[in-house]
Motif scaffolding. Structure first.
Motif, PDB file in Angstrom:
ATOM      1  N   ALA A 162      19.441 -11.429 -40.978  1.00 27.87           N
ATOM      2  CA  ALA A 162      18.154 -11.033 -41.558  1.00 27.87           C
ATOM      3  C   ALA A 162      17.014 -11.844 -40.950  1.00 27.87           C
ATOM      4  N   GLN A 163      17.226 -13.142 -40.789  1.00 26.90           N
ATOM      5  CA  GLN A 163      16.198 -13.980 -40.173  1.00 26.90           C
ATOM      6  C   GLN A 163      15.847 -13.479 -38.783  1.00 26.90           C
ATOM      7  N   GLN A 164      16.859 -13.067 -38.041  1.00 23.54           N
ATOM      8  CA  GLN A 164      16.634 -12.619 -36.662  1.00 23.54           C
ATOM      9  C   GLN A 164      16.033 -11.217 -36.615  1.00 23.54           C
ATOM     10  N   MET A 165      16.664 -10.276 -37.304  1.00 26.15           N
ATOM     11  CA  MET A 165      16.255  -8.879 -37.203  1.00 26.15           C
ATOM     12  C   MET A 165      14.928  -8.603 -37.905  1.00 26.15           C
ATOM     13  N   LEU A 166      14.692  -9.284 -39.042  1.00 27.38           N
ATOM     14  CA  LEU A 166      13.466  -9.064 -39.801  1.00 27.38           C
ATOM     15  C   LEU A 166      12.386 -10.069 -39.449  1.00 27.38           C
ATOM     16  N   ARG A 167      12.752 -11.072 -38.650  1.00 28.72           N
ATOM     17  CA  ARG A 167      11.835 -12.165 -38.294  1.00 28.72           C
ATOM     18  C   ARG A 167      11.219 -12.763 -39.561  1.00 28.72           C
ATOM     19  N   HIS A 168      12.088 -13.131 -40.455  1.00 28.56           N
ATOM     20  CA  HIS A 168      11.654 -13.666 -41.749  1.00 28.56           C
ATOM     21  C   HIS A 168      12.348 -15.000 -42.005  1.00 28.56           C
ATOM     22  N   LYS A 169      11.585 -16.003 -42.332  1.00 33.72           N
ATOM     23  CA  LYS A 169      12.100 -17.351 -42.579  1.00 33.72           C
ATOM     24  C   LYS A 169      12.791 -17.918 -41.338  1.00 33.72           C
ATOM     25  N   SER A 170      12.378 -17.481 -40.161  1.00 31.91           N
ATOM     26  CA  SER A 170      13.044 -17.913 -38.930  1.00 31.91           C
ATOM     27  C   SER A 170      12.281 -19.003 -38.184  1.00 31.91           C
ATOM     28  N   SER A 171      11.134 -19.428 -38.722  1.00 33.15           N
ATOM     29  CA  SER A 171      10.345 -20.435 -38.013  1.00 33.15           C
ATOM     30  C   SER A 171       9.790 -21.518 -38.927  1.00 33.15           C
ATOM     31  N   LYS A 172      10.270 -21.571 -40.162  1.00 32.35           N
ATOM     32  CA  LYS A 172       9.808 -22.584 -41.107  1.00 32.35           C
ATOM     33  C   LYS A 172      10.795 -23.742 -41.089  1.00 32.35           C
ATOM     34  N   PRO A 173      10.427 -24.889 -40.513  1.00 34.99           N
ATOM     35  CA  PRO A 173      11.380 -25.997 -40.332  1.00 34.99           C
ATOM     36  C   PRO A 173      12.052 -26.460 -41.616  1.00 34.99           C
ATOM     37  N   SER A 174      11.285 -26.620 -42.685  1.00 37.98           N
ATOM     38  CA  SER A 174      11.873 -27.127 -43.926  1.00 37.98           C
ATOM     39  C   SER A 174      12.898 -26.145 -44.488  1.00 37.98           C
ATOM     40  N   PHE A 175      12.610 -24.855 -44.406  1.00 42.47           N
ATOM     41  CA  PHE A 175      13.555 -23.848 -44.894  1.00 42.47           C
ATOM     42  C   PHE A 175      14.809 -23.830 -44.035  1.00 42.47           C
ATOM     43  N   LEU A 176      14.631 -23.876 -42.718  1.00 41.92           N
ATOM     44  CA  LEU A 176      15.775 -23.810 -41.803  1.00 41.92           C
ATOM     45  C   LEU A 176      16.670 -25.033 -41.937  1.00 41.92           C
ATOM     46  N   ALA A 177      16.064 -26.196 -42.211  1.00 44.57           N
ATOM     47  CA  ALA A 177      16.873 -27.409 -42.378  1.00 44.57           C
ATOM     48  C   ALA A 177      17.837 -27.254 -43.547  1.00 44.57           C
ATOM     49  N   VAL A 178      17.340 -26.702 -44.652  1.00 44.86           N
ATOM     50  CA  VAL A 178      18.213 -26.484 -45.810  1.00 44.86           C
ATOM     51  C   VAL A 178      19.213 -25.368 -45.518  1.00 44.86           C
ATOM     52  N   TYR A 179      18.755 -24.328 -44.816  1.00 38.42           N
ATOM     53  CA  TYR A 179      19.651 -23.212 -44.498  1.00 38.42           C
ATOM     54  C   TYR A 179      20.855 -23.684 -43.693  1.00 38.42           C
ATOM     55  N   TRP A 180      20.617 -24.440 -42.617  1.00 38.32           N
ATOM     56  CA  TRP A 180      21.742 -24.903 -41.788  1.00 38.32           C
ATOM     57  C   TRP A 180      22.637 -25.881 -42.545  1.00 38.32           C
ATOM     58  N   THR A 181      22.058 -26.586 -43.501  1.00 38.03           N
ATOM     59  CA  THR A 181      22.877 -27.450 -44.356  1.00 38.03           C
ATOM     60  C   THR A 181      23.831 -26.611 -45.199  1.00 38.03           C
ATOM     61  N   THR A 182      23.329 -25.486 -45.744  1.00 40.23           N
ATOM     62  CA  THR A 182      24.203 -24.623 -46.538  1.00 40.23           C
ATOM     63  C   THR A 182      25.299 -24.002 -45.673  1.00 40.23           C
ATOM     64  N   VAL A 183      24.975 -23.706 -44.412  1.00 41.60           N
ATOM     65  CA  VAL A 183      25.992 -23.172 -43.507  1.00 41.60           C
ATOM     66  C   VAL A 183      27.103 -24.189 -43.302  1.00 41.60           C
ATOM     67  N   GLY A 184      26.710 -25.435 -43.008  1.00 46.04           N
ATOM     68  CA  GLY A 184      27.702 -26.488 -42.793  1.00 46.04           C
ATOM     69  C   GLY A 184      28.547 -26.745 -44.020  1.00 46.04           C
ATOM     70  N   VAL A 185      27.901 -26.774 -45.197  1.00 48.24           N
ATOM     71  CA  VAL A 185      28.638 -27.025 -46.440  1.00 48.24           C
ATOM     72  C   VAL A 185      29.611 -25.884 -46.722  1.00 48.24           C
ATOM     73  N   ASN A 186      29.172 -24.655 -46.493  1.00 46.39           N
ATOM     74  CA  ASN A 186      30.040 -23.501 -46.758  1.00 46.39           C
ATOM     75  C   ASN A 186      31.269 -23.509 -45.855  1.00 46.39           C
ATOM     76  N   ILE A 187      31.057 -23.750 -44.556  1.00 44.37           N
ATOM     77  CA  ILE A 187      32.193 -23.751 -43.622  1.00 44.37           C
ATOM     78  C   ILE A 187      33.135 -24.912 -43.936  1.00 44.37           C
ATOM     79  N   ALA A 188      32.567 -26.083 -44.228  1.00 43.84           N
ATOM     80  CA  ALA A 188      33.398 -27.227 -44.580  1.00 43.84           C
ATOM     81  C   ALA A 188      34.200 -26.946 -45.838  1.00 43.84           C
ATOM     82  N   GLY A 189      33.578 -26.301 -46.815  1.00 43.60           N
ATOM     83  CA  GLY A 189      34.283 -25.946 -48.040  1.00 43.60           C
ATOM     84  C   GLY A 189      35.404 -24.965 -47.781  1.00 43.60           C
TER      85      GLY A 189
END
Length: 203
Positions: A162-189
């Motif tokens: 969605a971030q890529q195709m809709l170009r939404h929330k794809s350039s906000k550093p603070s949002f992306l920092a939390v997003y990639w954290t959730t990715v790491g936590v999910n995969i680790a879990g």
């Protein structure tokens, strides 16, 4: 007489804000009732056309607010291109597929798991689409906390698309920092749960 301006500030809880006239001068008070019915919530920066009247205290306030037609046409003629695919974005889903394949070879993985990721990704994608639409129309937004929760709950692949195709929330550093954290936590879990590492660490 009509004037043009931009919504400079808006208090969504109290339903009022101030317009900065294009011609300069005093900022004009505006109440939510001055907007056309059914046009959604106002958003700071929106171009507005309005008339001016005096309230009971003799102060100026906007009335008969309209959205300039030219502004809407300009938006319709300039669709946003997809966001650029950086290396982490290109590699994230394929790497997870490799992790999934490795884990499924080492330990039993329920067939419900891929279905869960698929359904959660669809929900996350729709949430991003709704938030994008709301942002453009000035309606109530989907909270960033909700978007992150959907990503953490196995929906991060859909959120990434969605971030890529809709170009939404794809350039906000603070949002992306939390997003990639959730990715790491999910995969680790995912890995920890199937490897039963938590059980192995118990005394």
């Amino acid at each position: 007489m009509r004037f043009d301006g931009h919504l400079k500030s808006w208090n969504d809880e109290r339903g009022f804000g101030f317009i900065e006239p294009v011609q300069g001068g005093q900022e004009i008070f505006i109440h939510i009732k001055a907007f056309p019915a059914g046009t959604g919530r106002p958003a700071v920066g929106q171009a507005l056309s309005f008339e001016v009247e005096l309230n009971a205290q003799g102060k100026k306030r906007a009335k008969a607010v309209q959205y300039p037609v030219t502004a809407r046409k300009t938006k319709a003629q300039r669709p946003e291109a997809p966001a650029p695919w950086t290396l982490p974005r290109v590699a994230a889903i394929p790497l997870f597929v490799l992790v999934y394949a490795y884990v499924s070879r080492q330990w039993p993985v329920s067939p419900v798991v891929p279905v869960l990721y698929l359904l959660a990704s669809l929900v996350a994608f729709m949430a991003y689409a709704l938030d994008k639409s709301a942002a453009l129309a000035g309606r109530w937004r989907v909270s960033e906390r909700m978007l992150h929760a959907l990503g953490l709950a196995c929906g991060w692949p859909g959120a990434l698309l969605a971030q890529q195709m809709l170009r939404h929330k794809s350039s906000k550093p603070s949002f992306l920092a939390v997003y990639w954290t959730t990715v790491g936590v999910n995969i680790a879990g995912f890995v920890v749960y199937h490897a039963q590492l938590l059980a192995a660490l118990r005394p």
